[in-house]
Write a protein that holds these residues in place. Structure first.
Motif, PDB file in Angstrom:
ATOM      1  N   ARG A  19      -0.265 -19.735 -42.095  1.00 45.58           N
ATOM      2  CA  ARG A  19      -0.556 -18.426 -41.505  1.00 45.58           C
ATOM      3  C   ARG A  19      -1.256 -18.576 -40.159  1.00 45.58           C
ATOM      4  N   SER A  46       2.173 -12.639 -51.731  1.00 44.66           N
ATOM      5  CA  SER A  46       1.215 -13.742 -51.708  1.00 44.66           C
ATOM      6  C   SER A  46       0.846 -14.147 -53.129  1.00 44.66           C
ATOM      7  N   LEU A  51      -5.123 -14.631 -49.302  1.00 39.89           N
ATOM      8  CA  LEU A  51      -4.095 -13.959 -48.515  1.00 39.89           C
ATOM      9  C   LEU A  51      -3.482 -12.811 -49.314  1.00 39.89           C
ATOM     10  N   ASP A  55      -0.751 -10.014 -45.250  1.00 40.03           N
ATOM     11  CA  ASP A  55      -0.862 -11.247 -44.451  1.00 40.03           C
ATOM     12  C   ASP A  55       0.482 -11.964 -44.376  1.00 40.03           C
ATOM     13  N   GLU A  58       2.702 -10.166 -41.994  1.00 46.53           N
ATOM     14  CA  GLU A  58       2.339 -10.485 -40.609  1.00 46.53           C
ATOM     15  C   GLU A  58       2.901 -11.851 -40.213  1.00 46.53           C
TER      16      GLU A  58
END
Length: 420
Positions: A19, A46, A51, A55, A58
């Protein structure tokens, strides 16, 4: 299409690393042998505590994808190995996952590639185990490709320090390898610290966790004789911690858990015995003390019940918090497991509650957590606080429990409260 980095292993270490690299503009592919993990990540889900699904979404916006096909390595400028290294029989780390990752890389290794091992292991693994596997095809580390070790420093649940702002230790097989690894990590990590070589980087990781392991053992042992002497160890630690230099507070508890503290020091101890022929006595003593902490907790629990005229056999004992650390769902090596086993062996009826865990697998079957915490506190003969999750209302727990044994020292003194 060229890829900046392929990260092998999409777990608690590899996924946060992926990430941070993706968000800093690197093209990142996550490689994992588990098809369910890959499918979940590609669907935006996730599976690690730190996370959220947002996330992962993204990451996708920045070009991240996951795969189980190792041929993606052929297009990678760098590969980072973040696979687990569980403790095998005799104290040696199980390098099976590392060897499998190395074999995948070796099949697609090409000139100029950077290969970094982040999985925790004993000193010498990078140079003596990983390097020969990679060089079997004819390319030479330090000349044709770059090889380095960089220990992971992930601290699940830590809201202050993450991948980007935790200094990254890096050691190369050669100075040129080290410089190449530093250049890579500096693209998405604030501070990179270069060691002389791979063995120094490998040992630095083990020293960090051995330091914690030994100091936890120290206070765990002190908790026993302080209790026998009628000394409040928690007050002692608070007083000692007022010194602005020369002291760092460590706290007793029901045992140590997670992958790092109960396991990593054994790698160093094993390596010392195997290669030098003598014991690492501090580590072995710390392991002995910390491993017996769950049994001591149950002994104290039994004494508490006996003092109130109740035997352990047939008593209902409620465990609060079964994860190895507060505010996460990870149960790896959690001391709750041996505590529960000792309670069962003494004939207790064990229940549990944890805001982060819906079901707890114990002795081959799933235990459902109690649905109504207040009712369970009122019904249990003894409640043992093993993990202080922030969702717990400690004052309410103290009032509601018939008898509370606090192994974390976070509750106020009371007629129905006993602290470790």
């Amino acid at each position: 299409m060229a890829v900046d980095v392929v990260i092998i292993g999409m777990g608690y270490v590899g996924l946060p690393l992926a990430r941070e690299a993706a968000l800093r503009g690197l093209s990142v592919v996550g490689l994992d042998a588990n098809p369910d993990v890959v499918a979940g990540l590609n669907a935006g889900r996730s599976h690690v505590d730190d996370l959220h699904d947002s996330d992962i979404a993204e990451m996708h916006e920045h070009g991240f994808r996951a795969t189980s096909d190792a041929d993606v390595i052929a297009d990678a400028d760098a590969t980072v190995i973040c696979v687990p290294t569980p403790l095998a029989e005799g104290g040696l780390p199980d390098l099976g996952p590392v060897n499998a990752a190395a074999a995948s890389i070796a099949a697609y290794l090409h000139p100029g590639m950077l290969v970094v091992l982040e999985s925790t292991t004993y000193p010498g693994t990078t140079d003596d185990v990983l390097r020969p596997m990679l060089e079997a095809g004819g390319l030479v580390a330090g000349e044709d490709f770059h090889l380095a070790f960089s220990p992971e420093r992930i601290d699940p649940g830590n809201a202050t320090y993450g991948v980007r702002n935790t200094p990254k230790v890096v050691g190369g097989h050669t100075p040129k390898c080290g410089a190449r690894a530093v250049e890579f990590y500096e693209r998405f990590i604030d501070t990179v610290v270069q060691t002389k070589g791979t063995r120094e980087a490998e040992t630095a990781k083990l020293l960090e966790n051995t330091y914690r392991h030994i100091n936890i053992a120290l206070v765990n042992e002190m908790s026993r004789f302080c209790h026998d002497l009628g000394i409040d160890l928690w007050d002692v630690i608070n007083a000692a911690d007022s010194k602005p230099f020369g002291f760092q507070a460590f706290y007793p508890g029901p045992g140590v858990g997670g992958h790092c503290i109960p396991i990593d020091p054994n790698y160093l101890s094993y390596n010392v015995r195997a290669r030098l022929g003598y014991p690492f006595r501090f580590v072995e003593l710390a392991q002995e003390i910390n491993a017996t902490a769950p049994h001591y907790v149950v002994q104290r629990a039994q004494d508490l019940l006996n003092d109130r005229g109740m035997p352990m056999r047939g008593a209902t004992v409620l465990l609060l918090g079964v994860t190895y650390k507060a505010d996460i769902a990870d149960q790896r090596e959690s001391p709750a497991h041996p505590v529960a086993k000792h309670l069962y062996d003494h004939g207790a009826h064990v229940q549990f509650h944890d805001p982060n865990v819906e079901t707890w697998r114990f002795q081959g079957h799933d235990l459902n957590r109690v649905a109504d915490l207040d009712a369970a506190l009122a019904d249990a003969d003894l409640t043992i606080l093993l993990q202080n999750h922030r969702e717990y209302d400690l004052a309410s727990i103290s009032r509601g429990a018939r008898l509370l044994f606090d192994t974390r020292g976070v509750t106020e003194d009371g007629a129905n409260v006993e602290r470790l």
